[in-house]
Design a protein around this motif. Sequence first.
Motif, PDB file in Angstrom:
ATOM      1  N   ASP A 213      78.920 125.511  -3.674  1.00 30.62           N
ATOM      2  CA  ASP A 213      78.220 126.721  -4.082  1.00 30.62           C
ATOM      3  C   ASP A 213      77.393 126.465  -5.348  1.00 30.62           C
ATOM      4  OD1 ASP A 213      77.605 129.448  -3.754  1.00 30.62           O
ATOM      5  OD2 ASP A 213      79.092 129.999  -5.280  1.00 30.62           O
ATOM      6  N   ARG A 214      77.957 125.753  -6.314  1.00 28.58           N
ATOM      7  CA  ARG A 214      77.239 125.425  -7.551  1.00 28.58           C
ATOM      8  C   ARG A 214      76.027 124.541  -7.255  1.00 28.58           C
ATOM      9  NH1 ARG A 214      80.848 122.411 -10.262  1.00 28.58           N
ATOM     10  NH2 ARG A 214      82.279 124.159 -10.205  1.00 28.58           N
ATOM     11  N   ARG A 215      76.231 123.525  -6.413  1.00 22.46           N
ATOM     12  CA  ARG A 215      75.110 122.638  -6.062  1.00 22.46           C
ATOM     13  C   ARG A 215      74.033 123.405  -5.306  1.00 22.46           C
ATOM     14  NH1 ARG A 215      77.518 117.437  -3.191  1.00 22.46           N
ATOM     15  NH2 ARG A 215      78.359 119.131  -1.973  1.00 22.46           N
ATOM     16  N   TYR A 216      74.453 124.318  -4.430  1.00 24.65           N
ATOM     17  CA  TYR A 216      73.484 125.094  -3.644  1.00 24.65           C
ATOM     18  C   TYR A 216      72.697 126.045  -4.546  1.00 24.65           C
ATOM     19  CZ  TYR A 216      71.496 128.019   0.032  1.00 24.65           C
ATOM     20  OH  TYR A 216      70.625 128.700   0.853  1.00 24.65           O
ATOM     21  N   SER A 217      73.354 126.591  -5.574  1.00 23.56           N
ATOM     22  CA  SER A 217      72.644 127.493  -6.485  1.00 23.56           C
ATOM     23  C   SER A 217      71.605 126.739  -7.321  1.00 23.56           C
ATOM     24  CB  SER A 217      73.609 128.232  -7.391  1.00 23.56           C
ATOM     25  OG  SER A 217      74.258 127.342  -8.258  1.00 23.56           O
ATOM     26  N   GLU A 218      71.850 125.444  -7.589  1.00 24.86           N
ATOM     27  CA  GLU A 218      70.897 124.627  -8.344  1.00 24.86           C
ATOM     28  C   GLU A 218      69.742 124.179  -7.473  1.00 24.86           C
ATOM     29  OE1 GLU A 218      73.284 121.462  -9.844  1.00 24.86           O
ATOM     30  OE2 GLU A 218      74.318 122.743 -11.300  1.00 24.86           O
ATOM     31  N   ALA A 219      70.062 123.766  -6.250  1.00 32.82           N
ATOM     32  CA  ALA A 219      69.018 123.269  -5.343  1.00 32.82           C
ATOM     33  C   ALA A 219      69.370 123.690  -3.916  1.00 32.82           C
ATOM     34  CB  ALA A 219      68.912 121.748  -5.431  1.00 32.82           C
ATOM     35  N   PRO A 220      68.849 124.843  -3.465  1.00 36.57           N
ATOM     36  CA  PRO A 220      69.182 125.315  -2.112  1.00 36.57           C
ATOM     37  C   PRO A 220      68.666 124.361  -1.021  1.00 36.57           C
ATOM     38  CG  PRO A 220      67.934 126.972  -3.357  1.00 36.57           C
ATOM     39  CD  PRO A 220      67.960 125.738  -4.170  1.00 36.57           C
ATOM     40  N   GLU A 221      69.591 123.877  -0.234  1.00 36.84           N
ATOM     41  CA  GLU A 221      69.271 122.996   0.884  1.00 36.84           C
ATOM     42  C   GLU A 221      70.036 123.481   2.113  1.00 36.84           C
ATOM     43  OE1 GLU A 221      70.195 118.954  -0.038  1.00 36.84           O
ATOM     44  OE2 GLU A 221      69.135 119.006  -1.948  1.00 36.84           O
ATOM     45  N   ALA A 222      69.464 123.261   3.277  1.00 38.91           N
ATOM     46  CA  ALA A 222      70.097 123.699   4.520  1.00 38.91           C
ATOM     47  C   ALA A 222      71.415 122.967   4.766  1.00 38.91           C
ATOM     48  CB  ALA A 222      69.144 123.477   5.700  1.00 38.91           C
ATOM     49  N   GLY A 223      71.489 121.694   4.384  1.00 40.29           N
ATOM     50  CA  GLY A 223      72.700 120.900   4.576  1.00 40.29           C
ATOM     51  C   GLY A 223      73.867 121.448   3.744  1.00 40.29           C
ATOM     52  N   LEU A 224      73.556 121.850   2.508  1.00 43.87           N
ATOM     53  CA  LEU A 224      74.596 122.410   1.649  1.00 43.87           C
ATOM     54  C   LEU A 224      75.067 123.761   2.186  1.00 43.87           C
ATOM     55  CD1 LEU A 224      73.252 121.581  -1.940  1.00 43.87           C
ATOM     56  CD2 LEU A 224      75.228 120.599  -0.779  1.00 43.87           C
ATOM     57  N   LEU A 225      74.123 124.534   2.710  1.00 42.63           N
ATOM     58  CA  LEU A 225      74.497 125.826   3.271  1.00 42.63           C
ATOM     59  C   LEU A 225      75.421 125.648   4.472  1.00 42.63           C
ATOM     60  CD1 LEU A 225      74.196 128.887   3.261  1.00 42.63           C
ATOM     61  CD2 LEU A 225      72.223 128.626   4.760  1.00 42.63           C
ATOM     62  N   LYS A 226      75.108 124.683   5.330  1.00 41.95           N
ATOM     63  CA  LYS A 226      75.970 124.426   6.493  1.00 41.95           C
ATOM     64  C   LYS A 226      77.349 123.936   6.056  1.00 41.95           C
ATOM     65  CE  LYS A 226      72.423 123.628   9.915  1.00 41.95           C
ATOM     66  NZ  LYS A 226      71.833 122.705  10.870  1.00 41.95           N
ATOM     67  N   GLU A 227      77.373 123.069   5.035  1.00 43.02           N
ATOM     68  CA  GLU A 227      78.665 122.568   4.540  1.00 43.02           C
ATOM     69  C   GLU A 227      79.479 123.721   3.948  1.00 43.02           C
ATOM     70  OE1 GLU A 227      80.420 119.364   1.281  1.00 43.02           O
ATOM     71  OE2 GLU A 227      78.264 119.377   1.722  1.00 43.02           O
ATOM     72  N   TRP A 228      78.806 124.598   3.188  1.00 39.38           N
ATOM     73  CA  TRP A 228      79.476 125.756   2.590  1.00 39.38           C
ATOM     74  C   TRP A 228      80.054 126.663   3.680  1.00 39.38           C
ATOM     75  CZ3 TRP A 228      78.540 131.060   2.663  1.00 39.38           C
ATOM     76  CH2 TRP A 228      79.225 131.813   1.702  1.00 39.38           C
TER      77      TRP A 228
END
Length: 105
Positions: free
Chosen positions: A12-27
């Motif tokens: 969530d912290r990484r996604y808030s810094e740099a929104p990426e589709a891969g991070l969203l799927k992992e989240w």
Amino acid sequence: MNRLVREILQVDRRYSEAPEAGLLKEWQKLQMELGLISAGKAVGQLRKARAAIYEYGEKASRMPAHQFRKREAAREIGSEGQKRQHGLGPSGGERGVQGVLQSVV
């Protein structure tokens, strides 16, 4: 479970810094896994609670039921005693129901 929560917070912290589709799927995947584990634990706790209620809870309600039946039995015994006094009970002797009917007629 704590590991999952930490991983979700990191993603969530990484996604808030740099929104990426891969991070969203992992989240989303981590959230789903946490939800399944939580639901499984909740179902297990409900089963244990129901088993405890079945095993111990019914015994607690037996006491008022027993007291009620005892009171009802005492009332019936009392009413049988009254019937016997008036010659209406089964052990009314010579003055049973027929004796009472003959005295009325």
